[in-house]
Design a protein around this motif. Structure first.
Motif, PDB file in Angstrom:
ATOM      1  N   SER A  59       0.816  -0.839  -0.075  1.00 21.17           N
ATOM      2  CA  SER A  59       0.024   0.089  -0.063  1.00 21.17           C
ATOM      3  C   SER A  59       0.998   1.189   0.000  1.00 21.17           C
ATOM      4  O   SER A  59       1.862   1.068   0.475  1.00 21.17           O
ATOM      5  CB  SER A  59      -0.966   0.215   1.371  1.00 21.17           C
ATOM      6  OG  SER A  59      -0.136   0.097   2.409  1.00 21.17           O
ATOM      7  N   THR A  61       0.395   5.528   0.976  1.00 20.29           N
ATOM      8  CA  THR A  61      -0.332   6.307   1.783  1.00 20.29           C
ATOM      9  C   THR A  61       0.256   7.697   1.367  1.00 20.29           C
ATOM     10  O   THR A  61       1.652   7.916   1.669  1.00 20.29           O
ATOM     11  CB  THR A  61      -0.717   6.262   3.107  1.00 20.29           C
ATOM     12  OG1 THR A  61      -1.077   4.663   3.239  1.00 20.29           O
ATOM     13  CG2 THR A  61      -1.530   7.155   3.813  1.00 20.29           C
ATOM     14  N   GLN A  63      -0.191  11.650   3.108  1.00 20.30           N
ATOM     15  CA  GLN A  63      -0.920  12.870   3.909  1.00 20.30           C
ATOM     16  C   GLN A  63      -0.395  14.060   4.028  1.00 20.30           C
ATOM     17  O   GLN A  63       0.869  14.376   3.849  1.00 20.30           O
ATOM     18  CB  GLN A  63      -0.640  12.105   5.545  1.00 20.30           C
ATOM     19  CG  GLN A  63      -1.326  12.924   6.655  1.00 20.30           C
ATOM     20  CD  GLN A  63      -1.138  12.270   8.012  1.00 20.30           C
ATOM     21  OE1 GLN A  63      -1.466  10.956   7.985  1.00 20.30           O
ATOM     22  NE2 GLN A  63      -0.407  12.956   8.656  1.00 20.30           N
ATOM     23  N   TYR A  81      -4.841   9.939   1.754  1.00 27.16           N
ATOM     24  CA  TYR A  81      -5.402   9.261   0.556  1.00 27.16           C
ATOM     25  C   TYR A  81      -4.292   7.996   0.394  1.00 27.16           C
ATOM     26  O   TYR A  81      -3.417   7.886   1.029  1.00 27.16           O
ATOM     27  CB  TYR A  81      -5.382  10.015  -0.482  1.00 27.16           C
ATOM     28  CG  TYR A  81      -5.968  11.283  -0.654  1.00 27.16           C
ATOM     29  CD1 TYR A  81      -7.435  11.203  -0.984  1.00 27.16           C
ATOM     30  CD2 TYR A  81      -5.274  12.297  -0.555  1.00 27.16           C
ATOM     31  CE1 TYR A  81      -8.130  12.767  -1.105  1.00 27.16           C
ATOM     32  CE2 TYR A  81      -5.944  13.684  -0.590  1.00 27.16           C
ATOM     33  CZ  TYR A  81      -7.248  13.631  -0.811  1.00 27.16           C
ATOM     34  OH  TYR A  81      -7.778  14.753  -0.790  1.00 27.16           O
ATOM     35  N   SER A  82      -5.114   6.764   0.283  1.00 28.60           N
ATOM     36  CA  SER A  82      -4.182   5.630   0.168  1.00 28.60           C
ATOM     37  C   SER A  82      -4.592   4.694  -0.961  1.00 28.60           C
ATOM     38  O   SER A  82      -5.813   4.971  -1.590  1.00 28.60           O
ATOM     39  CB  SER A  82      -4.387   4.809   1.340  1.00 28.60           C
ATOM     40  OG  SER A  82      -5.433   4.395   1.640  1.00 28.60           O
ATOM     41  N   SER A  83      -3.803   3.875  -1.471  1.00 26.83           N
ATOM     42  CA  SER A  83      -4.002   3.001  -2.599  1.00 26.83           C
ATOM     43  C   SER A  83      -3.240   1.775  -2.400  1.00 26.83           C
ATOM     44  O   SER A  83      -2.234   1.678  -1.920  1.00 26.83           O
ATOM     45  CB  SER A  83      -3.545   3.646  -3.966  1.00 26.83           C
ATOM     46  OG  SER A  83      -3.588   2.472  -4.981  1.00 26.83           O
ATOM     47  N   ILE A  93      -3.366   7.030  -6.831  1.00 30.85           N
ATOM     48  CA  ILE A  93      -4.140   7.618  -6.023  1.00 30.85           C
ATOM     49  C   ILE A  93      -4.921   9.111  -6.758  1.00 30.85           C
ATOM     50  O   ILE A  93      -4.250   9.662  -7.249  1.00 30.85           O
ATOM     51  CB  ILE A  93      -3.486   8.349  -4.838  1.00 30.85           C
ATOM     52  CG1 ILE A  93      -2.759   7.099  -4.014  1.00 30.85           C
ATOM     53  CG2 ILE A  93      -4.169   9.446  -4.040  1.00 30.85           C
ATOM     54  CD1 ILE A  93      -1.867   7.510  -2.990  1.00 30.85           C
TER      55      ILE A  93
END
Length: 388
Positions: A59, A61, A63, A81-83, A93
């Protein structure tokens, strides 16, 4: 620029020596996207430094970096947001508000400099922590555009071992807690933000012994560790054999015998484990006593009228450093009990609390205790706290 140090030296130096600085390649051939003027996107790959392959199903992220506070100015909006990464290690993202962001890649068993910061702060990293400027890289989201970025993360170290009872049987389904020696040379609970668990980012327990008593904790940054095994004080059991999966919870606070690496019962005596980058440390074995343990039981009452104290705690302290070895609650009938107490000297500390109309607050009391056999009448009479 300010520096942050850990027990292994300057933090910025650590980040370089670990050879897994998050590599962020920004703005290479930025491609325009059909976004509005307020949002953009970030895409790229997450790589594993040790295998030189993509990190699948990890993952990424981002911020937002907190805006610098200005006199009278309201705080800026916070965005995160994260992906996940796919089979090709790609993350995407979309719809991120324009601005500057910290960026972090995660994959089970891998670490970044951020994980050292998490350990040093016992998992309580805030957005304004000065260490973030060394632990994370930055990425800028431009409105209406896509920013390409790649991240490389390093495989972490691991600790593995076996937990047995002293009769040779495996100690199965027991929680394994790692301890971290921080920059102040103090043992604290290690907050593992990189292990293989969906709850790891929350610093929650995720490792326990298997049916052979074995355990393995991976994704560890270099540092000094130890291991603590504790008997469970809360258990969940199925209430019936067939039908619904209704569970029954049993709380046995006071049963929590703790054993540290080196088969020690006091934290100050535990043996340290020094881990280097990517090291797999095996043979971290612990033996839990099943014989020669004792019960310590007693009653807490009010000295004024002999009524029971209905609420409070009883602690067994290490007489040398006053660290809490064990703790139990006072029941509403005034009793307390410790099971599985090993031989040794303790200081007993009793703290009575407001338990209703019959009891008020009480002054804590302490008493020395030598445990060589069962102690079944350890009674205390407390004085009520003077009111001002």
């Amino acid at each position: 620029m300010a520096t942050m140090t850990t027990q292994n030296g300057d933090y910025a130096g650590r980040c370089l020596s670990m050879l897994f600085v998050l590599t962020v390649l920004l703005g290479v051939g930025a491609v325009e996207q059909a976004f509005g003027q307020e949002t953009g996107s970030v895409t790229g790959h997450l790589y594993c430094a040790d295998t030189h392959t993509v990190c699948r199903f990890g993952s990424v992220t981002i911020q937002s970096v907190p805006a610098k506070k200005k006199d009278g100015a309201p705080p800026g909006d916070k965005h995160a947001y994260s992906s996940p990464t796919d089979m090709d290690g790609v993350f995407e993202i979309d719809g991120a508000a324009a601005g500057e962001y910290y960026i972090l890649g995660r994959c089970a068993g891998y670490v970044t400099p951020y994980d050292v910061l998490v350990a040093e702060t016992s998992g309580s990293v805030t957005g304004d922590n000065e260490g973030l400027k060394y632990a994370l890289n930055l990425v800028t989201v431009a409105a209406g555009r896509t920013t390409s970025t790649s991240l490389t993360i390093q495989r972490g170290a691991s600790i593995s071992g076996t937990v047995l009872y002293d009769d040779g049987s495996p100690a199965e389904n027991l929680p394994v807690k790692l301890l971290w020696r921080n920059a102040k040379q103090t043992w604290v609970r290690f907050a593992n933000s990189a292990n293989d668990s969906t709850t790891s980012v929350l610093g929650l327990d995720s490792v326990q012994t298997d049916d052979r008593g074995r355990f393995r904790e991976a994704g560890l940054p270099p540092g000094t560790y130890s291991v603590m095994i504790g008997l469970r004080e809360v258990t969940w059991k199925a209430k019936q054999i067939t039908g619904s999966s209704e569970m029954d919870m049993r709380v046995t606070k006071g049963d929590g015998l703790k054993v540290y690496f080196g088969d020690k019962y006091r934290l100050r005596e535990t043996l340290p484990i020094v881990l280097h980058d990517g090291e797999d440390r095996t043979g971290v074995d612990v033996t839990i006593p099943a014989n020669g343990l004792h019960i310590v039981r007693g009653l807490v009452s009010a000295k004024a009228d002999g009524s029971v104290v209905e609420k409070g705690t009883v602690q067994l302290l290490d007489p040398e450093d006053k660290a809490v070895v064990r703790e139990a609650d006072i029941a509403n009938n005034g009793t307390f009990v410790f099971h599985y107490v090993v031989n040794g000297s303790y200081v007993v500390k009793v703290s009575g609390e407001d338990g209703g109309s019959k009891t008020g607050d009480f002054d804590p009391v302490t008493r020395n205790l030598l445990v060589e056999e069962d102690v079944l009448d350890l009674n205390f009479a407390l004085n009520a706290t003077a009111k001002h």
